[in-house]
Design a protein around this motif. Structure first.
Motif, PDB file in Angstrom:
ATOM      1  N   UNK A 168       0.834  -1.222   0.000  1.00 44.41           N
ATOM      2  CA  UNK A 168       0.000   0.000   0.000  1.00 44.41           C
ATOM      3  C   UNK A 168       0.858   1.257   0.000  1.00 44.41           C
ATOM      4  N   UNK A 169       1.951   1.208   0.787  1.00 46.03           N
ATOM      5  CA  UNK A 169       2.847   2.384   0.812  1.00 46.03           C
ATOM      6  C   UNK A 169       3.476   2.590  -0.557  1.00 46.03           C
ATOM      7  N   UNK A 170       3.891   1.527  -1.207  1.00 46.21           N
ATOM      8  CA  UNK A 170       4.483   1.665  -2.551  1.00 46.21           C
ATOM      9  C   UNK A 170       3.465   2.237  -3.538  1.00 46.21           C
ATOM     10  N   UNK A 171       2.229   1.690  -3.405  1.00 44.85           N
ATOM     11  CA  UNK A 171       1.185   2.224  -4.303  1.00 44.85           C
ATOM     12  C   UNK A 171       0.944   3.711  -4.049  1.00 44.85           C
ATOM     13  N   UNK A 172       0.909   4.148  -2.738  1.00 41.63           N
ATOM     14  CA  UNK A 172       0.726   5.572  -2.413  1.00 41.63           C
ATOM     15  C   UNK A 172       1.864   6.433  -2.933  1.00 41.63           C
ATOM     16  N   UNK A 173       3.126   5.906  -2.788  1.00 43.93           N
ATOM     17  CA  UNK A 173       4.255   6.682  -3.314  1.00 43.93           C
ATOM     18  C   UNK A 173       4.172   6.808  -4.822  1.00 43.93           C
ATOM     19  N   UNK A 174       3.763   5.733  -5.476  1.00 39.94           N
ATOM     20  CA  UNK A 174       3.623   5.796  -6.928  1.00 39.94           C
ATOM     21  C   UNK A 174       2.548   6.802  -7.338  1.00 39.94           C
ATOM     22  N   UNK A 175       1.439   6.778  -6.574  1.00 42.47           N
ATOM     23  CA  UNK A 175       0.368   7.754  -6.880  1.00 42.47           C
ATOM     24  C   UNK A 175       0.848   9.182  -6.647  1.00 42.47           C
ATOM     25  N   UNK A 176       1.583   9.433  -5.551  1.00 41.10           N
ATOM     26  CA  UNK A 176       2.110  10.786  -5.274  1.00 41.10           C
ATOM     27  C   UNK A 176       3.054  11.243  -6.377  1.00 41.10           C
TER      28      UNK A 176
ATOM     29  N   UNK B  47       1.053  12.082  -9.330  1.00 41.72           N
ATOM     30  CA  UNK B  47       0.356  13.362  -9.099  1.00 41.72           C
ATOM     31  C   UNK B  47       1.300  14.544  -9.295  1.00 41.72           C
ATOM     32  N   UNK B  48       2.537  14.401  -8.768  1.00 43.64           N
ATOM     33  CA  UNK B  48       3.515  15.474  -8.965  1.00 43.64           C
ATOM     34  C   UNK B  48       3.820  15.667 -10.442  1.00 43.64           C
ATOM     35  N   UNK B  49       3.973  14.535 -11.160  1.00 47.63           N
ATOM     36  CA  UNK B  49       4.202  14.653 -12.605  1.00 47.63           C
ATOM     37  C   UNK B  49       3.018  15.322 -13.302  1.00 47.63           C
ATOM     38  N   UNK B  50       1.809  14.951 -12.816  1.00 46.10           N
ATOM     39  CA  UNK B  50       0.616  15.569 -13.401  1.00 46.10           C
ATOM     40  C   UNK B  50       0.589  17.075 -13.156  1.00 46.10           C
ATOM     41  N   UNK B  51       0.942  17.510 -11.923  1.00 42.86           N
ATOM     42  CA  UNK B  51       0.986  18.951 -11.628  1.00 42.86           C
ATOM     43  C   UNK B  51       2.039  19.650 -12.477  1.00 42.86           C
ATOM     44  N   UNK B  52       3.189  19.018 -12.631  1.00 40.31           N
ATOM     45  CA  UNK B  52       4.236  19.650 -13.440  1.00 40.31           C
ATOM     46  C   UNK B  52       3.807  19.799 -14.892  1.00 40.31           C
TER      47      UNK B  52
END
Length: 820
Positions: free
Chosen positions: A147-155, A158-163
């Motif tokens: 779950x932590x790996x999945x959350x880090x991947x999502x974050x 998300x950062x790539x999406x914001x950029x």
């Protein structure tokens, strides 16, 4: 820690055992009715329901739910696959007890007698449960790590999406700014082309064609009408083109070309002209053609209407009656063309600030209108003035003519505003008039239909419903007249009102009667105050003021003539100085022979008319009035003339003029009284002479007191007594310095030394008081001498006889009884 773990494990096992026992001992009831038989589910639906049940089930019922779904018919494979999938809830729930635990529970009762075996069995159970929990914890840790790996991947995503979103936004803003810049550049590039296209497009619209590269201009019929809604837009396009080409060098270049001599300009130079200059000339031509259309629709239409009305009414030979003027074609035809003309003039007035051509066109339209109105009304107004003078005389004519001119100015102002006024203000004026009419109609029932105003005795009629309130109409007209530039229109009104001055002036020249002149001035003053109350009738007020000035000049001239003839040049007759017989009751003056060649304003004519008026008044008046008239007749004629003239002109001439006339007339009257006193002295004695002078001076002072005048002035005279000596010094001076701008200039010295101004203060009131005081003192002295003169002579004789010692007083002749 081991103790706590063991306790927890034991409590958990007890709980699981109790649960299993309750499940076994629970009574089984009838199975519930299943709806599968009525509405069977598909495999996908059952799989989805099993998945939902697995996710929503608690830790203790997870395995039970899975087993129940495994036992279901027709869906065993889907349920087994759903139960075999690891989920977060399954990982977090404690594992179910092993099957051996149930057997151990069942055999616990039998082995309870062996404590070691029971303890060993319990230890095995606890270790198995701890092992299971350890495995469960390990799986839970692995699930949390995933779950932590999945959350880090999502974050990270998300950062790539914001950029990427920021980069896209910056790119979009950059593209938008580039689009605005390109659009602006496109507009800047297309703006000149727009004006070029406008010039080429509007030419045929206003009836102008350019041939041979713009050197030849052909004018024809315009395709657009001035009443068209697109005409203002055409004017705006032409104005924009003129401004654009003029600001971009066309104006300066064209002026430079016009300053160049025509002999130096040939066809080659014309061909070398830039396109800006050529199109600037074309834009000016189009502008001139468009303004010509407006001039043709307004100024030429006014002139043509004037010609039609003149021919229809034959105004050059037959003037219109004043009672039919407002309903004639002179007003109805102009009201008919006012709406269209006002719309076009409004278009021109809105563009006056752009070029001088609009101002020139507006001025030309105003001049055309004023010239047309003057030609239509001039003969009618003059004819009406002459008729009023013939029917009502000069005094009645002045009042009626003033009222006519005030009305004429009002209706002419209203018609002028229909042509050149603001349409919005006119609509507001009509709304205000309608509101005022409604209020006046509400009050009409409570007021009398006719009323006489207290100011001038005028008859006013209450406004009937449907008619505008005159006061509100005049106020609205006044506000618009003050806002408009109407110098030409005011000149028109002044020209029309000058007919009053022309007619009255011709009548004033032949009038010598002071009463008539005073009435004329009084009537004109009343009418001027009424005309001055509104800016719409200021032209009539100015014309009336000019007539008042002429009437006052004529009145002052006639008053000075009468005073000169009856006071300054007065020659007293024996009947005029027949004192004291003239004061006796029953005295009748001898008839006077009329002087030949005298006019109505002469002294004899006035005295004859005065005698006739007195005789007529004696027949109808009482004794007090007769006595007063007889006292008035006993006054000295010069004094009577002075008081009569001053009382007539007191209210109708300027105060300074009246005071100057009174000053001179009082001085002349005082001299005449002194001359008459000298004549009576020789005829009747000193006592009658003194009484005559005292009486008339007292009357003169008392009659002058209501006028409240000072009778003071400063007389200035030029003294040339030293002029001869100054001229001699000027001729003897060799260094004259005639062109020097200093006090050493000989010519300035000649004027300064040769001519002097002598000032003398004149106070007629003080001189009158001094003359009265001197006359009273003389009367006292002469009376005292007359009464005490014999007594004083007797006392003197006694003193003279007593001083001599030769004889006594008894022996003197003056002491005899008869003498005493």
């Amino acid at each position: 820690v081991p103790k706590v773990t063991m306790a927890a494990a034991s409590s958990t096992a007890a709980t699981v055992g109790a649960t299993g026992t309750m499940a076994k001992t629970a009574p089984t009831g009838p199975s519930p009715t299943s709806y599968e038989a009525y509405a069977p589910r598909t495999a996908s639906q059952r799989s989805r329901l099993a998945r939902i049940a697995a996710l929503t089930a608690g830790p203790s019922s997870a395995s039970g739910s899975a087993s129940e779904h495994q036992d279901t018919a027709d869906g065993a494979g889907a349920a087994a696959s759903a139960a075999s999938r690891p989920s977060l809830l399954e990982a977090m729930s404690p594992p179910p007890p092993p099957p051996a635990a149930a057997a151990a529970e069942r055999s616990s009762s039998s082995a309870s007698n062996d404590p070691i075996a029971a303890t060993l069995s319990k230890t095995y159970d606890t270790s198995d449960r701890l092992t299971t929990m350890l495995k469960h914890t390990t799986s839970l840790r692995l699930a949390l790590r995933a779950s932590i790996n999945i959350g880090e991947d999502i974050s990270k995503r998300h950062a790539d999406l914001l950029r990427h979103s920021g980069e896209l936004s910056a790119a979009a803003e950059r593209l938008q700014s580039e689009e605005a810049t390109l659009s602006r550049h496109a507009e800047e590039i297309g703006m000149p082309l727009k004006h070029y296209d406008s010039v080429d497009r509007i030419g045929p619209t206003v009836g102008v064609l350019f041939k041979d590269g713009g050197r030849t201009v052909v004018r024809g019929l315009a395709r657009i009408k001035v009443d068209n809604e697109d005409f203002p837009d055409v004017l705006d396009d032409i104005d924009a083109a003129v401004e654009f080409f003029g600001d971009n060098g066309g104006r300066e270049a064209l002026q430079a070309i016009e300053r160049t001599a025509r002999s130096r300009r040939d066809a080659a130079e014309e061909a070398l002209l830039s396109g800006t200059v050529q199109y600037y000339k074309r834009a000016l031509t189009l502008h001139e053609a468009a303004l010509y259309l407006v001039r043709e629709a307004v100024a030429d239409r006014i002139n043509q209407t004037t010609k039609d009305v003149t021919d229809a009414l034959n105004l050059k030979r037959e003037p219109i009656g004043a009672d039919k003027l407002e309903a004639s074609l002179v007003y109805t035809r102009f009201h008919g063309i006012s709406s269209r003309s006002n719309a076009l003039i409004g278009i021109v007035k809105a563009r006056v600030d752009r070029t001088e051509q609009y101002q020139d066109l507006l001025t030309m339209c105003r001049n055309a209108y004023c010239g047309a109105r003057e030609s239509l009304l001039r003969l009618t107004v003059r004819s009406h003035m002459d008729k009023l003078r013939e029917r009502h005389g000069l005094v009645g004519m002045t009042r009626l003519a003033s009222v006519f001119l005030i009305r004429l100015c009002t209706i002419e102002t209203s018609l002028y505003l229909d042509f050149f006024g603001d349409r919005k203000k006119m609509e507001q004026r009509k709304k205000g008039s309608d509101n005022g009419t409604e209020k006046a109609g509400d009050k009409a029932d409570d007021s009398s239909p006719d009323a006489v105003s207290a100011a001038g005795g005028r008859k006013t009629t209450t406004a009937a419903p449907g008619t505008a309130n005159p006061a509100q109409q005049a106020a609205s007209l006044a506000s618009q007249v003050m806002a408009e530039d109407n110098a030409e229109f005011q000149q028109l009104l002044s020209t029309l009102c000058s007919s009053l001055h022309r007619t009255v002036r011709r009548g004033l020249v032949s009038i010598h009667d002071l009463d008539t002149l005073c009435q004329v001035v009084s009537v004109l003053r009343e009418e001027r105050s009424l005309a001055s109350s509104s800016p719409t009738t200021m032209a009539a007020a100015r014309a009336i003021s000019a007539v008042i000035v002429d009437a006052q000049e004529r009145l002052i001239f006639c008053a000075n003539t009468a005073l000169t003839k009856e006071v300054v040049r007065f020659k007293a007759t024996p009947a005029d100085l027949d004192y004291p017989d003239r004061l006796k009751p029953g005295y009748k003056a001898p008839p006077k022979a009329p002087a030949g060649g005298e006019k109505e304003g002469s002294k004899d004519a006035e005295e004859t008319s005065g005698t006739t008026a007195i005789a007529a008044s004696e027949e109808v008046a009482d004794d007090a009035v007769k006595a007063q008239l007889k006292v008035y007749e006993s006054w000295f004629p010069p004094m009577r003339a002075v008081l009569r003239v001053l009382s007539k002109i007191f209210r109708v001439v300027e105060p300074r003029v009246f005071e100057d006339i009174a000053l001179q007339s009082v001085q002349s009257c005082t001299r005449s009284l002194k001359d008459g006193s000298a004549y009576i002295l020789n005829k009747s004695g000193v006592i009658h002479s003194d009484l005559f002078l005292v009486k008339n001076l007292l009357i003169l002072r008392e009659q002058l007191s209501p006028f409240d005048i000072q009778l003071r002035s400063v007389e200035r005279q030029l003294d040339f007594s030293e002029a001869g000596k100054a001229v001699s010094r000027f001729l003897a001076n060799r260094n004259r310095r005639l062109f020097s701008m200093s006090t050493e200039n000989a010519l300035v010295t000649l004027l300064r030394e040769g001519v002097s101004v002598q000032e003398a203060s004149v106070d007629s009131k003080r001189d009158l008081d001094d003359a009265l005081r001197s006359a009273c003192n003389d009367f006292i002295e002469h009376t005292s001498v007359l009464l005490a003169g014999p007594l004083l002579d007797f006392v003197g004789q006694c003193k003279l006889a007593g001083s001599s010692s030769n004889a006594s007083l008894k022996t003197q002749p003056f002491m005899k009884g008869g003498s005493v």
